[in-house]
Structure formats: structure tokens, C-alpha cells
Design a protein around this motif. Structure first.
Motif, mmCIF file in Angstrom:
data_model
loop_
_atom_site.group_PDB
_atom_site.id
_atom_site.type_symbol
_atom_site.label_atom_id
_atom_site.label_comp_id
_atom_site.label_asym_id
_atom_site.label_seq_id
_atom_site.Cartn_x
_atom_site.Cartn_y
_atom_site.Cartn_z
ATOM 1 N N ASP A 58 79.329 67.411 -13.343
ATOM 2 C CA ASP A 58 80.352 67.088 -12.358
ATOM 3 C C ASP A 58 80.940 65.705 -12.611
ATOM 4 O O ASP A 58 82.166 65.502 -12.531
ATOM 5 C CB ASP A 58 79.750 67.163 -10.956
ATOM 6 N N VAL A 59 80.080 64.747 -12.932
ATOM 7 C CA VAL A 59 80.552 63.376 -13.192
ATOM 8 C C VAL A 59 81.511 63.351 -14.384
ATOM 9 O O VAL A 59 82.602 62.769 -14.319
ATOM 10 C CB VAL A 59 79.350 62.431 -13.432
ATOM 11 N N VAL A 60 81.127 63.986 -15.484
ATOM 12 C CA VAL A 60 81.965 63.967 -16.683
ATOM 13 C C VAL A 60 83.284 64.698 -16.433
ATOM 14 O O VAL A 60 84.359 64.212 -16.817
ATOM 15 C CB VAL A 60 81.223 64.585 -17.884
ATOM 16 N N ALA A 61 83.225 65.856 -15.776
ATOM 17 C CA ALA A 61 84.440 66.620 -15.508
ATOM 18 C C ALA A 61 85.403 65.829 -14.627
ATOM 19 O O ALA A 61 86.624 65.812 -14.869
ATOM 20 C CB ALA A 61 84.085 67.961 -14.860
ATOM 21 N N LYS A 62 84.885 65.170 -13.618
ATOM 22 C CA LYS A 62 85.754 64.384 -12.735
ATOM 23 C C LYS A 62 86.353 63.190 -13.468
ATOM 24 O O LYS A 62 87.540 62.882 -13.305
ATOM 25 C CB LYS A 62 84.963 63.911 -11.512
ATOM 26 N N ASN A 63 85.565 62.545 -14.286
ATOM 27 C CA ASN A 63 86.074 61.368 -15.001
ATOM 28 C C ASN A 63 87.137 61.754 -16.028
ATOM 29 O O ASN A 63 88.109 61.021 -16.232
ATOM 30 C CB ASN A 63 84.928 60.618 -15.677
ATOM 31 N N LEU A 64 86.977 62.897 -16.678
ATOM 32 C CA LEU A 64 87.989 63.338 -17.644
ATOM 33 C C LEU A 64 89.319 63.667 -16.967
ATOM 34 O O LEU A 64 90.373 63.619 -17.594
ATOM 35 C CB LEU A 64 87.494 64.564 -18.414
ATOM 36 N N THR A 65 89.254 63.999 -15.688
ATOM 37 C CA THR A 65 90.481 64.362 -14.963
ATOM 38 C C THR A 65 90.986 63.221 -14.075
ATOM 39 O O THR A 65 91.738 63.454 -13.126
ATOM 40 C CB THR A 65 90.244 65.622 -14.117
ATOM 41 N N GLY A 66 90.550 61.979 -14.397
ATOM 42 C CA GLY A 66 91.147 60.826 -13.746
ATOM 43 C C GLY A 66 90.316 60.141 -12.692
ATOM 44 O O GLY A 66 90.733 59.119 -12.127
ATOM 45 N N ASP A 67 89.151 60.643 -12.392
ATOM 46 C CA ASP A 67 88.294 60.003 -11.382
ATOM 47 C C ASP A 67 87.455 58.925 -12.046
ATOM 48 O O ASP A 67 87.527 58.711 -13.273
ATOM 49 C CB ASP A 67 87.406 61.058 -10.731
ATOM 50 N N ASP A 68 86.656 58.257 -11.258
ATOM 51 C CA ASP A 68 85.781 57.205 -11.797
ATOM 52 C C ASP A 68 84.424 57.308 -11.109
ATOM 53 O O ASP A 68 84.112 56.576 -10.180
ATOM 54 C CB ASP A 68 86.394 55.828 -11.584
ATOM 55 N N LYS A 69 83.623 58.265 -11.563
ATOM 56 C CA LYS A 69 82.332 58.521 -10.960
ATOM 57 C C LYS A 69 81.211 57.991 -11.843
ATOM 58 O O LYS A 69 81.377 57.797 -13.049
ATOM 59 C CB LYS A 69 82.143 60.030 -10.744
ATOM 60 N N ARG A 70 80.065 57.789 -11.222
ATOM 61 C CA ARG A 70 78.884 57.300 -11.923
ATOM 62 C C ARG A 70 77.697 58.217 -11.616
ATOM 63 O O ARG A 70 77.547 58.696 -10.491
ATOM 64 C CB ARG A 70 78.530 55.872 -11.501
ATOM 65 N N PHE A 71 76.879 58.437 -12.627
ATOM 66 C CA PHE A 71 75.622 59.157 -12.432
ATOM 67 C C PHE A 71 74.535 58.119 -12.214
ATOM 68 O O PHE A 71 74.274 57.288 -13.089
ATOM 69 C CB PHE A 71 75.296 60.009 -13.658
ATOM 70 N N LEU A 72 73.920 58.167 -11.039
ATOM 71 C CA LEU A 72 72.937 57.145 -10.679
ATOM 72 C C LEU A 72 71.526 57.718 -10.570
ATOM 73 O O LEU A 72 70.676 57.166 -9.879
ATOM 74 C CB LEU A 72 73.342 56.491 -9.350
ATOM 75 N N GLY A 73 71.288 58.799 -11.271
ATOM 76 C CA GLY A 73 69.961 59.421 -11.213
ATOM 77 C C GLY A 73 70.030 60.747 -10.502
ATOM 78 O O GLY A 73 70.893 60.976 -9.642
ATOM 79 N N GLY A 74 69.129 61.658 -10.851
ATOM 80 C CA GLY A 74 69.156 63.007 -10.291
ATOM 81 C C GLY A 74 68.171 63.192 -9.160
ATOM 82 O O GLY A 74 67.128 62.533 -9.099
ATOM 83 N N ASP A 75 68.509 64.075 -8.260
ATOM 84 C CA ASP A 75 67.625 64.452 -7.165
ATOM 85 C C ASP A 75 66.657 65.508 -7.690
ATOM 86 O O ASP A 75 67.063 66.589 -8.101
ATOM 87 C CB ASP A 75 68.462 65.000 -6.009
ATOM 88 N N MET A 76 65.388 65.185 -7.670
ATOM 89 C CA MET A 76 64.379 66.105 -8.204
ATOM 90 C C MET A 76 63.846 67.067 -7.146
ATOM 91 O O MET A 76 62.862 67.758 -7.369
ATOM 92 C CB MET A 76 63.216 65.311 -8.811
#
Length: 1029
Positions: free
Chosen positions: A295-313
Motif C-alpha cells: 500500500d505504501v509503495v502504490a500510494k507513493n508511486l501515485t503521488g502520495d508521501d507515505k512511510r512504512f513504520l513497522g508492521g502490526d503482527m
């Protein structure tokens, strides 16, 4: 071309995204990019290592890729990324240029350095090839082991068990060490061992040993050796980073591609997501964090600026039938957290919630056995909001017994843990993406496409959103009735309707025939209202009620005589033993204190029951949605009383056997026997608070006190156990009977189809407090009517089997074939522990599976006179014998339309189709529903119309002439070669004879670049969850 004319070629400005890997995370990225790419600026190509023959691994159907212009290079493994020229090159030499490359190559199975791990018979559990090899090898294996007790290990153990292998799980510490604490791990172990799976915990394999042929023969430990035929190693994963390494992209020496919080690798045009990505020193082995990365990569490629800050386990799972969940910081230590624990070893439920020291915040938790509250608790934890309820209420539940609805969940609440889908995402799909059916919601969001445990919650959300958008939502019984089950009950009662035909004409969809949903439901309503004999409506009954016995593997039936309260005379025990011995029946004591006799042939049921009725037995209704048993302890007659040496850790009277639980349970069972309800009813009476009869786990239960009885209602065991709730305290036997009368009739009046009392109470507005007002305080003013209706059912009771054995016409319905007295065995039997049991179903039914031959491939056919029309029941089926072949004959429209098909269901090779319910679907297609596993087949074409395109029936021309049924058939020899019973019946070796009609055509390789017509998953059912009859 004239010199002054210029041809202008349009410039393709789209950027190319190449995805290496088409697993769940890679596909999730593609789906999200398509969703966010509003300007249509990207073209997508993907490398898929799997060949097209394994289309099921594509997750989405082929048409989906074609429709979305996604190019899939199947059977192409990406081996090198030229980051200078920006090209991805495959092992076959295919080169695809990219603007952005996504690494979604996943992981491979880690194999620890155990000597002998490379021997034949040792497998890992990771790819489709692994699974195919395991399936093949398991056919000659009886004993197997799985090394590793994590998530994948338990899944592998289930797979082996499903293949018929006796399984041992080997784990050096405890089961699910990353998800559960030691107490929860032991409870999970106990539940798994109840399934017959052994667990060796605290044992570390030293060597995998082999036989003289070099094949695996066992595992050696420090102090013992166990004998095995197959071993699966499931001890963890390692990132598949070889593509990154070969391409000069930075990786960790122990595995994993380094990424930043934008999931960017050391090359700015290459990103890594899923199990190949190493973020913050961690590889995430769950799919949910991989989806977040996508989701982060897809949003950033389409103009957003998201960060992955760790996953919910956090995760909610169903492992080997056991519900397990953990969320938040579930291993928080006592320096930072205060634990609150509920541990019920009898009900196999463990809950541990961790709160901040001041009790204001929920930090994390572990759930085993009961995970119904997971979505709510997970959302509370993620919100980091101050709790508005006492911590104790979160672990014990609200006091009124009413379960919280999905509307109470916040949008951030995770609804589907398999695919990490929140309530907000589901609402968005309905509101903004135009999803107007459950299938579309599942296809769009992937919610409910994993284990399926979240489907009830998704349905609630869907119905609430559709209602909010102005759509009329109904709880319609099925396509043939616009009313719910409770509404239909009231209409039938008020208008005094007594037949299905009358009900269809006045309430249902005119001109239709009903289906496997509404017919048994209407039959149940008619029985609950008028108490007609169930076989007065035989063509409405599913096979269990039609033949007054539970159908078992291979089409045989089980017999369960009633044993009220579990009390039985020795001479009756002798009769059961003599009958079982005479007819070769397998015997077993049930959990409801009765004796079950398995393996009876349909045609033998009347003669067996004739002997049982003569000995004083009555039907136990184990086949019906009715009162099953009233379990009892030994009560005051035998139990010790006034014991002073017993110490309890909670304040109760130190007395045993205060009430005559046996006598009272017999009276209750005799009172309510035969009463039909929306679902089965189980009850119990315990003589004291020690609760040996487990009354608090039943639909209703009584526990003796010094002042009378405590009455509990709406509990149940099974896959979703529920503790019963106290309805009344210290009441007399007379009052208890009055309240139970009212309770049962109110449940029968108002419950949905197939709703157990526990689920009914959860959805009842006001919960137990409202139920008390209705039953005890007569809040609705209907208690007199409830008692009157119950009295009518009680005083019109008659044993269903007694009436059948005394009626020659009814007995005739149980013959095996209507055109001959001959009988045939339809499954082979074997001996286990001194008793006869049916042969195991083959591990792979597709191995030599049935394929319908082309009609023109058969030799000359002729019309064959079969049987009189009167031999066949109206709107139902019966079976005839032609040579060694069984043919099912059905009729509809009051015997004006006739159909003939093979009697063998191709799904499990059971000869039972003639016993299935006949009806039509929403499109008017006449069908029969297999009584074994509810596969639906069109009567005219034989096509399976319940989602299994590979299954098909052979059909035959049929006509009625001179009041006889005629079939157009080839010779018996030719038809037996295709459909003969002895050819297809399940045998001890599990293999049918080979035939020229069994050879499937080889699948050819197809390139997925053009338009492909296929049905999307979202538009059809992927399995029918509606049926539990």
C-alpha cells in the motif's frame, strides 16, 4: 506517400512497473496501484514463476488480468535486474524494460542442519510443487511428522492429517512461540491432541533416519526414536533475495533486501515488499505487513508521501479447528503491563489481556478458543484511547448477554486478519467503489477470502452500509421467499397453512419449486406448528429427515435410539448389542450419553428399527433439528453427600448430589422429545454446583441448589463454544418447566434458520435482560400462547420410527432400488479395533476421477421400460438398477416433467444423488442438491451449478408411456464400463478401475496477453456457506 504528408505516431507516456513475483503481496501491490492510478499513467508487467497449469496460484482469474491490461509472463523466473539499462531478464532470456521495479519474491523454507534432512520422504511446505510432492508421497505413508510448531507447521500438520496420515508435531519449545504464552500454548496443544495428533514438545531431532532403500523411516532424538514414513520440515523462512544479490542490490548477509521507510532499496528505482524486505532489522513473516508495504509503495508511486513504520503482527487464525488470536504487545512484561487472565480448561477457552498499570489502556492480548471479540479488542488497542468500560468487562463480556454488533466497531478496526482489511476499507468499497453484493465486497477488498471466519461481521457491515445508502435490506430466507424464517413462521401460523404447495402459492415466489434452503426450513416450521409426521412432507426433507437417520460416509446411516437422561436398563443394552452384531454395525458411546450404531444400509433401517421399537426404544432424533439429549450426572441417588473433607477455592456449599438430576432430566427429555426447532437443542441437569453434566454449556441447563434449581440458557459447545447465561435462580421444578416451555417456543417463534440459541441471544436486542422480561415477566403478553403451543406439541408427540415400521407403504420408501429387490454394497469396509468401518476416502479424488463421455461416443441406445410411475415419489428422486449401474430418476411439476442422471455424485463417489432435494435456483434452473456435501447439479444438463466446473453428471433421455417410466440407454455392458457401481465404489485401496473415459486432455500452455473469457471470483460463490442442514 507524398513528401508533404507526415505520419504522427502517438507517444506512449505510460511508465512501466515490473513486478517480480505474483504471490499474495505482489498481487496486492498490483491491485492497489490499479486503484490509486486515477490518471492511468502506469502499465504493469509481472514475472510469475508458476506455469499456467497452476492457474489457481494466480489468485485472481485470468480474465481479471486481461481486463486490467496486466501482462503476466508465466513460467518465467526473473534472474537479473540490469539497474543501468533498467531491464528485468528472465532465466529464459525474456527482457522487459521498467521505470520502476518491485521485488515481491517472498521467501523460501528454512531447513535446519539436521542430518538426513535431504533423504527421500523429507519435504518442506512452501510451494505448489512441495504440496504436489507431499500429496503423491503421502499415498503410501501412514505415519508422518512435522518438525516445527509455528503457524506453518500447524498448517502442514493439518494438511497431512487431511491426507489420512497419523501426524506427530515436533517442537523444541512450545506451539506458536511467537503468538502465545506458555499457558495458551499448552491449551492449544491439548486441543490439537484431542484431534488425534500427537505433540512432542521440548524435543529436538538429532537425525532423520532411513531404511535400507534410503527413504525416511523415522526421527531420532536423544532418548528415543519414532518410526515415520514422511517428514515435513516447517521451521521458518528465509528471504528469497537471490535476484537482488545477483543484481548488485544491497542485502543482509543473513538474508533480506535492505529497505528504508519508503520501501526503497539501494537502487532508487527498485522497491522491495513482503517477506524479501528487511526493514528495521526485521523480516515480517505474516502477510498483513506485506500488504501494508504494498500500500505504501502504490500510494507513493501515485503521488502520495507515505512511510512504512513497522508492521502490526496481530493475527486471528483458525488452526486445526482451534480459534487463536494475539494482538498488540502480547508479551509485555509486568513492569509495564497488568495482565487480566480468564482460563477455562473445561471449555478450552483462554484469554489474557494486558492493560496499562492504571487500567486505562489496552496494550495487547492473547485469545484461544474464543476469538469473537478480537476485532473490538484489536481496534481498542490500536486506537490508544482511554477505556470507557472496566477491564473486567472486556474479558468476561457485557452482563446482558448481548454481543456487540459490527456497527460499534470503529473504522480502523481490523475485520479480516487474513488479508488485513479494516471496517473502514469495507465501508469505502461499498460507498465509493460501487460494491453492491457480498461477492463484490470480497473481490474488491479480499475480506473474507481467507479462512472465512470474518464473513458474519462483513455481512453485518455490508447490510448496515447498504441500509444507510437507502437500499432495502431483507433477511429473506432464499430466492423463493422474501420473508425471513421468523416472518414466514408467523404467516404460516396465522394463516394456518399446512403444505409447501399452499405456502408457495400464498407466500412464496409463484411458479417456482423451492430449494435446499427453504424446503427443510418450511418442513421444520410445519413440524414446530402442527406436529405432522415429518414423512408427511418427505420431499421437503433433507436426507437425514427423509430417512430418519444421519447419513454417513459412503451413503450408510447411523442409528441413535433415545436414552432419556442417559439411564438404560441392562436388557436394553443387550438388545443394542444383539442388533449391532446382527447387522454388522459399528458402536460408539456418544457425548450425549447415548449409543450410536453406524453403518446401517438405507434398506435395513426399517427392519433394524422394528427390533428396537419392539424392545421399547424410541427415535433419538439425532438426525433432526430437534431436542437431542438431556444429559445428567448421577445426582442424589448415587453421589456422595455432606462431604466435609472437600475444599473449594471459591465459596459454594460443600455438598454433592443435592438434586435428583437423573429423574428430572428423564422427565424433561420425555417432555420435549421430538420438538422441532430452527436448530438442534441440547440440555443437561446437574445435581450440584460441581456441574458434572456441563449444564452451562447447553441450550438450556439446570443446576440443583439448596433452594431448587438455577436455570441457564443459550449456551453451546462445538466450533464456537458459548457459556450459558443465568435466566432464573433457585426455582422449583414446576417453575423451571414453565420457563423452559416459554423459552423454547419463543426461540422457535423468532430465531433465524439454523441459528443456535447462543447466536439467537447474541442478536436479540436487549440480550438476556430482555429475554427475562419476555419469559419471566410476560412483557409481551404472549406467555399463555407460548405455553399453549408447547402443550400441543407435547401432547401430539408420536415416535417417528414407530409409525414407519408399522406402515408398509412408508417402509417401501426405504428400498435401495425401485425396480428390483437386489441390493449392492456401495462402499468397501475394513476392520479397525475389532469393528467394521468404511474404507477411507481416497486422498485425491481427481486421481482417475469420473469424466462424462460424449454422447456420440456411446453405441446404439434403445428405450428400456423401467418401473411404474407410482413407484416414484412426487417432486423427489428414487434410484433404479440397470446392470451394475445406478440411475437416479427425478420428477417435478407434479410428475409432468422427468429427469434421469447418474446416482453417483462425482465429488466423493457416493451413490446418493437420488436422495437429494429437488428444486430450482434463482434463474429457474431445476436442480438436485447432493445430500452429502451440497453440490448442486442441473437436472437437464448435469452441470454443477454451485461453483465446481470440473464436476458433471451423465444424464439420460427419459419419457413416460402407459404409466411407466422409460429410459433410453446403451447396453448394460457399455454403461457399466462407464458408471458401474463396483467400478466406482470407494475401496480399501481407494482406486477405481481405469477406463478410456477417465483420461483428461492435457492442458496446453496459453499466453495471457489477450482477452480471456472467465468468471471473476467476486461474481460467483466460492463455496456455499448457507447450508448447515
Amino acid at each position: 506517400m507524398p513528401p508533404n504528408e507526415v505520419t504522427i505516431t502517438p507517444v506512449d507516456t505510460k511508465q512501466t512497473i515490473v513486478v517480480c513475483g505474483l504471490g499474495m503481496v505482489g498481487l496486492s501491490f498490483i491491485e492497489k496501484l490499479l486503484k490509486y492510478d486515477k490518471n492511468n499513467q502506469f502499465r504493469i508487467e509481472t514475472f510469475c514463476e508458476e506455469p499456467l497449469e497452476e492457474e489457481r496460484m494466480l489468485i485472481q482469474p485470468k480474465s481479471w488480468y486481461s481486463k486490467n491490461n496486466v501482462i503476466v509472463h508465466t513460467n518465467e523466473k526473473a534472474t537479473y535486474i540490469d539497474t543501468t539499462t533498467r531491464c528485468v531478464i528472465s532465466a529464459n532470456g525474456l527482457s522487459v524494460p521498467y521505470d520502476t521495479c518491485i521485488l515481491a519474491t517472498g521467501s523460501y523454507a528454512f531447513v535446519p542442519p539436521i542430518p538426513g534432512s535431504d533423504r527421500p520422504g523429507v519435504f518442506v511446505y512452501r510451494t505448489i510443487d512441495d504440496l504436489n510432492e507431499i500429496i503423491s508421497y503421502s499415498k503410501k505413508s501412514k505415519r508422518g511428522a512435522v518438525i516445527g510448531g509455528g503457524l506453518l507447521g500447524l498448517e502442514a500438520a493439518k494438511a497431512l492429517a487431511d491426507l489420512g496420515v497419523n501426524v506427530t508435531i515436533i517442537e523444541r519449545s512450545q506451539l506458536l512461540t511467537r503468538q502465545l504464552d506458555s499457558v495458551a500454548g499448552k491449551m492449544l496443544q491439548s486441543e490439537i491432541e484431542k484431534l488425534g495428533i500427537k505433540c512432542l514438545i521440548g524435543s529436538q531431532p538429532r537425525e532423520i533416519i532411513s531404511d535400507d532403500e534410503g527413504k525416511v523411516s523415522g526421527v531420532r532424538f536423544d532418548d528415543e526414536t519414532i518410526q515415520l514414513d514422511i517428514v515435513i520440515i516447517a521451521t521458518g523462512i528465509r528471504p528469497r533475495d537471490e535476484l537482488a544479490k545477483a543484481s548488485g542490490i544491497t542485502t543482509h548477509e543473513r538474508g533480506g533486501v535492505f529497505v528504508d521507510d519508503r520501501l526503497q532499496t539501494s537502487d532508487p528505482n527498485v522497491f522491495a515488499i513482503g517477506e524479501v524486505a528487511l526493514y528495521g532489522g526485521m523480516i515480517y513473516g505474516l502477510v498483513a505487513p506485506g500488504y501494508d508495504m504494498a500500500d505504501v509503495v502504490a500510494k507513493n508511486l501515485t503521488g502520495d508521501d507515505k512511510r512504512f513504520l513497522g508492521g502490526d503482527m496481530s493475527s486471528k487464525l483458525k488452526l486445526l479447528g482451534v480459534h487463536v488470536a494475539s494482538f498488540g504487545d502480547y508479551f509485555a512484561n509486568e513492569d509495564t503491563a497488568m495482565p487480566l487472565v480468564y482460563n477455562d480448561p473445561f471449555g478450552s477457552v483462554y484469554k489474557k489481556l494486558l492493560f496499562s498499570k492504571d487500567g486505562k489502556y489496552l496494550i495487547g492480548g492473547i485469545l484461544v478458543g474464543d476469538t469473537d471479540d478480537y476485532a473490538k479488542l484489536h481496534a481498542l488497542m490500536k486506537s490508544k484511547k482511554v477505556l470507557t468500560t472496566p477491564p473486567g468487562e472486556l474479558i468476561l463480556g457485557v452482563k446482558n448477554g448481548q454481543a456487540p454488533g459490527a456497527d460499534e466497531l470503529p473504522d480502523e478496526a481490523q475485520v479480516c486478519s487474513c488479508n488485513n482489511v479494516s471496517k473502514g476499507q469495507i465501508r469505502e468499497a461499498i460507498q465509493n467503489d460501487g460494491c453492491c453484493s457480498m461477492g463484490q465486497v470480497k473481490s474488491c477488498t479480499k475480506a473474507g477470502t481467507g479462512c472465512g471466519g470474518c464473513i458474519p461481521t462483513i455481512t453485518e457491515i455490508f447490510q448496515a452500509e447498504m441500509k444507510a445508502l437507502g437500499h432495502v435490506m431483507t433477511n429473506a430466507l432464499c430466492p423463493h421467499f422474501s420473508l425471513s424464517r421468523s416472518e414466514l413462521f408467523q404467516v404460516i401460523k396465522i394463516r394456518k397453512l399446512t403444505t409447501f404447495k399452499e405456502i408457495m402459492e400464498k407466500v412464496g415466489k409463484k411458479g417456482t419449486h423451492g430449494c435446499e434452503i427453504c424446503k427443510p426450513a418450511v418442513a421444520s416450521i410445519l413440524a414446530s406448528l402442527w406436529n405432522d409426521h415429518v414423512l408427511d412432507h418427505a420431499n421437503l426433507q433433507d436426507t437425514n429427515d427423509r430417512y430418519l437417520a444421519n447419513i454417513q460416509r459412503g451413503g450408510s446411516y447411523s442409528i441413535v435410539p433415545r436414552v432419556p437422561g442417559g439411564e438404560i436398563l441392562p436388557k436394553k443394552l443387550v438388545v443394542l448389542g444383539q442388533v449391532a452384531d446382527k447387522y454388522g454395525l459399528y458402536t460408539k458411546i456418544t457425548g450425549g450419553q447415548r449409543i450410536d450404531l453406524f453403518g446401517a444400509k438405507k434398506q435395513d433401517l426399517p427392519v433394524i428399527w422394528e427390533e428396537l421399537v419392539k424392545a421399547g426404544f424410541e427415535s433419538g432424533h439425532a438426525y433432526g433439528k430437534a431436542l437431542r439429549t438431556v444429559k445428567s450426572c448421577v445426582g442424589s441417588q448415587w453421589c456422595r453427600q455432606n462431604e466435609s473433607n472437600i475444599i473449594f477455592v471459591f465459596p459454594i456449599q460443600n455438598r454433592y448430589g443435592m438434586g435428583d438430576s437423573v429423574g428430572f432430566s428423564i422427565a424433561i427429555e420425555d417432555r420435549y422429545k421430538g420438538i422441532r426447532a430452527p436448530h438442534k437443542i441440547k440440555a443437561a441437569v446437574s445435581g450440584c454446583l460441581r456441574e458434572c453434566a456441563e449444564a452451562q454449556g447447553k441450550d438450556f441447563g439446570l443446576i440443583a441448589t439448596e433452594n431448587g434449581y438455577n436455570l441457564y440458557v443459550c449456551g453451546n459447545g462445538g466450533s464456537k463454544p458459548k457459556h450459558a447465561v443465568l435466566l432464573a435462580k433457585d426455582i422449583s421444578e414446576e417453575t423451571a418447566i414453565k420457563y423452559i416451555d416459554r423459552f423454547l417456543m419463543y426461540y422457535i417463534y423468532t430465531a433465524d434458520r439454523l441459528a443456535r440459541t447462543a447466536r439467537w441471544l447474541e442478536k436479540l436486542e436487549g440480550g438476556i435482560e430482555y429475554l427475562k422480561k419476555v419469559i419471566i415477566d410476560d412483557h409481551l403478553g404472549i406467555c399463555e400462547e407460548l405455553e399453549k403451543d408447547m402443550s400441543r406439541l407435547i401432547y401430539t408427540y408420536e415416535c417417528e420410527w414407530t409409525k414407519v415400521v408399522n406402515d408398509p407403504i412408508r417402509r417401501q420408501d426405504f428400498v435401495q432400488f425401485v425396480n428390483t429387490d437386489e441390493t449392492v454394497d456401495e462402499i468397501e469396509y475394513k476392520t479397525e479395533r475389532g469393528q467394521k468401518v468404511p474404507a477411507d476416502w481416497p486422498k485425491d479424488f481427481n486421481d482417475g476421477g469420473f469424466v462424462v463421455p460424449e454422447r456420440n461416443s456411446l453405441n446404439e441406445k434403445s428405450w428400456v421400460k423401467i418401473s411404474p410411475v407410482d413407484a416414484f415419489p412426487v417432486e423427489a428422486g428414487q434410484v433404479i438398477k440397470y446392470g451394475d449401474t445406478q440411475i437416479a430418476i427425478f420428477n417435478t411439476h407434479e410428475k409432468t416433467r422427468w429427469y434421469a442422471t447418474q446416482n453417483m455424485c462425482p465429488h466423493k463417489r457416493a451413490f446418493v444423488l437420488s436422495q437429494g432435494l429437488v428444486g430450482d435456483d434463482e434463474n429457474g434452473v431445476l436442480k438436485v442438491s447432493c445430500p452429502m456435501h451440497k453440490k448442486n447439479f442441473a437436472l437437464d444438463t448435469g452441470e454443477c451449478i454451485s461453483g465446481d466446473a470440473d464436476l458433471k453428471l451423465m444424464t439420460f433421455e427419459i419419457r413416460v408411456q402407459d404409466d411407466y417410466v422409460w429410459l433410453k440407454l446403451p447396453s448394460t455392458q457399455e454403461l457399466d464400463r462407464i458408471l458401474g457401481t463396483s467400478k466406482w465404489k470407494v475401496t480399501k485401496n481407494g482406486k477405481p478401475e481405469k477406463s478410456r473415459f477417465l483420461q483428461r486432455s492435457a492442458k496446453s500452455k496459453v499466453e495471457m496477453l489477450g482477452t480471456i473469457n472467465s468468471t471473476e471470483c467476486g461474481s460467483v460463490g466460492c463455496g456455499d456457506k448457507k447450508l448447515d442442514w
